[in-house]
Design an enzyme around this catalytic site. Sequence first.
Site, PDB file in Angstrom:
ATOM      1  N   ASN A 219       1.239  -0.996   0.261  1.00 33.99           N
ATOM      2  CA  ASN A 219      -0.123   0.036  -0.642  1.00 33.99           C
ATOM      3  C   ASN A 219       1.174   1.009  -0.031  1.00 33.99           C
ATOM      4  O   ASN A 219       2.041   1.053   0.016  1.00 33.99           O
ATOM      5  CB  ASN A 219      -1.154  -0.302   1.480  1.00 33.99           C
ATOM      6  CG  ASN A 219      -0.657  -0.324   2.464  1.00 33.99           C
ATOM      7  OD1 ASN A 219       0.512   0.869   3.303  1.00 33.99           O
ATOM      8  ND2 ASN A 219      -0.251  -1.534   2.909  1.00 33.99           N
ATOM      9  N   CYS A 283       0.262   1.497  14.252  1.00 30.57           N
ATOM     10  CA  CYS A 283       0.285   2.811  13.365  1.00 30.57           C
ATOM     11  C   CYS A 283       0.346   1.487  11.748  1.00 30.57           C
ATOM     12  O   CYS A 283       0.087   3.052  10.601  1.00 30.57           O
ATOM     13  CB  CYS A 283       1.680   4.006  14.063  1.00 30.57           C
ATOM     14  SG  CYS A 283       0.668   5.286  12.686  1.00 30.57           S
ATOM     15  N   ASP A 288      -4.600  -6.505   4.871  1.00 28.27           N
ATOM     16  CA  ASP A 288      -5.335  -7.625   5.007  1.00 28.27           C
ATOM     17  C   ASP A 288      -5.068  -9.115   4.429  1.00 28.27           C
ATOM     18  O   ASP A 288      -5.290  -9.830   5.266  1.00 28.27           O
ATOM     19  CB  ASP A 288      -6.724  -6.812   4.996  1.00 28.27           C
ATOM     20  CG  ASP A 288      -6.634  -5.432   5.819  1.00 28.27           C
ATOM     21  OD1 ASP A 288      -6.880  -5.080   7.223  1.00 28.27           O
ATOM     22  OD2 ASP A 288      -7.765  -4.773   4.831  1.00 28.27           O
ATOM     23  N   PRO A 316      -2.947 -11.831   9.612  1.00 30.68           N
ATOM     24  CA  PRO A 316      -3.180 -11.891  11.269  1.00 30.68           C
ATOM     25  C   PRO A 316      -3.902 -10.925  11.842  1.00 30.68           C
ATOM     26  O   PRO A 316      -3.250  -9.507  11.031  1.00 30.68           O
ATOM     27  CB  PRO A 316      -2.443 -12.197  12.132  1.00 30.68           C
ATOM     28  CG  PRO A 316      -1.132 -11.927  10.989  1.00 30.68           C
ATOM     29  CD  PRO A 316      -1.794 -12.954   9.619  1.00 30.68           C
ATOM     30  N   ASP A 317      -4.470 -10.325  12.816  1.00 30.05           N
ATOM     31  CA  ASP A 317      -5.559  -8.947  12.945  1.00 30.05           C
ATOM     32  C   ASP A 317      -4.149  -9.189  14.170  1.00 30.05           C
ATOM     33  O   ASP A 317      -4.866  -9.147  15.438  1.00 30.05           O
ATOM     34  CB  ASP A 317      -6.985  -9.086  13.571  1.00 30.05           C
ATOM     35  CG  ASP A 317      -7.411  -7.270  13.174  1.00 30.05           C
ATOM     36  OD1 ASP A 317      -6.341  -6.729  14.003  1.00 30.05           O
ATOM     37  OD2 ASP A 317      -8.084  -7.537  13.436  1.00 30.05           O
ATOM     38  N   ILE A 319      -3.828  -5.792  15.645  1.00 29.06           N
ATOM     39  CA  ILE A 319      -4.064  -5.169  16.960  1.00 29.06           C
ATOM     40  C   ILE A 319      -4.752  -6.116  17.413  1.00 29.06           C
ATOM     41  O   ILE A 319      -4.961  -5.396  19.112  1.00 29.06           O
ATOM     42  CB  ILE A 319      -4.545  -3.673  16.273  1.00 29.06           C
ATOM     43  CG1 ILE A 319      -4.308  -2.919  17.414  1.00 29.06           C
ATOM     44  CG2 ILE A 319      -5.821  -3.593  15.818  1.00 29.06           C
ATOM     45  CD1 ILE A 319      -3.341  -1.843  17.807  1.00 29.06           C
ATOM     46  N   LYS A 352     -12.596  -4.499  18.271  1.00 26.48           N
ATOM     47  CA  LYS A 352     -11.669  -5.142  18.375  1.00 26.48           C
ATOM     48  C   LYS A 352     -11.448  -4.791  19.767  1.00 26.48           C
ATOM     49  O   LYS A 352      -9.641  -5.228  20.069  1.00 26.48           O
ATOM     50  CB  LYS A 352     -10.716  -4.141  17.216  1.00 26.48           C
ATOM     51  CG  LYS A 352     -10.705  -4.454  15.409  1.00 26.48           C
ATOM     52  CD  LYS A 352      -9.557  -4.075  14.976  1.00 26.48           C
ATOM     53  CE  LYS A 352      -9.887  -5.260  13.173  1.00 26.48           C
ATOM     54  NZ  LYS A 352      -8.998  -4.570  12.842  1.00 26.48           N
TER      55      LYS A 352
END
Length: 419
Positions: A219, A283, A288, A316-317, A319, A352
């Site tokens: 990105n 941050c 994703d 994996p997420d 945060i 979350k």
Amino acid sequence: MSSLSGTSLAGTPLAGRRVLLGISAGIAAYKSAHLARLLKKAGAEVRVVMTEGAQAFITPLTLQALTGEPVRTSLLDPEAEAGMGHIELAKWAELILIAPATADLMARLAQGMADDLLTTLCLASAADLVMAPAMNQAMWRHPATQRNAQRLQADGWRLLGPDAGDQACGDVGPGRMLEPEEIIADLEAAERHPAAGRHVVITAGPTREPLDPVRYLSNHSSGKMGYALAEAAAALGARVTLISGPVTLATPAGVERLDVESAAEMHYAAQRLAGECDLFIGCAAVADYRAEQVAEHKIKKTDDDDGLTLRLVKNPDIIAAVATRADRPYVVGFAAETRDVERYARDKLTRKKLDMVVANDVSRAGLGFGADDNAALLLWRQGNREARRELPPQSKRDLARAILETALEAQAAPQNAPR
């Protein structure tokens, strides 16, 4: 001998602080006289310890005149050691500031040596530990010095600088000791805020998810916001670990940096550090999705291709995984949105289980990805209610400071006592 330092500013953050100023053998020692004067003017009690080599650059008499206190230079001073003077001095100090700190002194402290008065005091004291490195640019860049700097930070030292610019030897590059005024400003900032003694972990930059040996998904994140947060946290006195995706930015002074490429690597580093930090700020612009399978060789285009189909799987997420740990720190997440900013940010805060979310509208011209300025909406939990703060467009450096101050204040509130 009376002090020549002028009127102290009793209301300053350093007023009344017992500061032991250590001076080692570098040409930047000439700045230490001005630093001692500024410390006294700020209201601090100052005592000076000089290494043997430092006395070749500046005399103890000069520092004695500026501080009004005898200057200690020897570990085996019979008069002082009659009462275990070095131990008393170690107990007296609330803050040990070494300026300049040479490569040699850093190496000895990193190895835990106590072969002179200054290094012995550092090992024998429970004081806050701060140093301002100063050396030739090649010496600062040497892998051994960089290893020593990381070791010292892990041991609790906070490094201020070095700065970059012209050096006495004629070289140009990093290695200059910060100016005394900058050191005082940094010390005062640390005294004003509750980050001193805290460990802050920050993720920054993009991640790269490989498709084959030469291509990847990523990105537009430049990492500037995360790096500004790391710089601000260090200036507020925190020990800072920056988990960085691939960026072209220089590591902020006094910050330990861990480089990663993929979301999986960032997830592993975050989990490893989350249990030992006080504040975690996510941050980074983490991808994703990643390719289900990474091609072993470069994917070739042929003339009869109509297109390319990729199967992606979720990363994996990071945060959310930190926020659901039993030993979780205070967790701040970022939400980079292009529409319905507040609604999506509030959903992220709740879904979350974050303590705070920092929302950015990255569709605004001149703000967000790649820009030097940014604006933010802060939403956080304050007991049973939600609090909010809007931060107008400003430099990312100023914005980072405001975000950290808000997060530290919110964390310290009674309703947000450590879990």
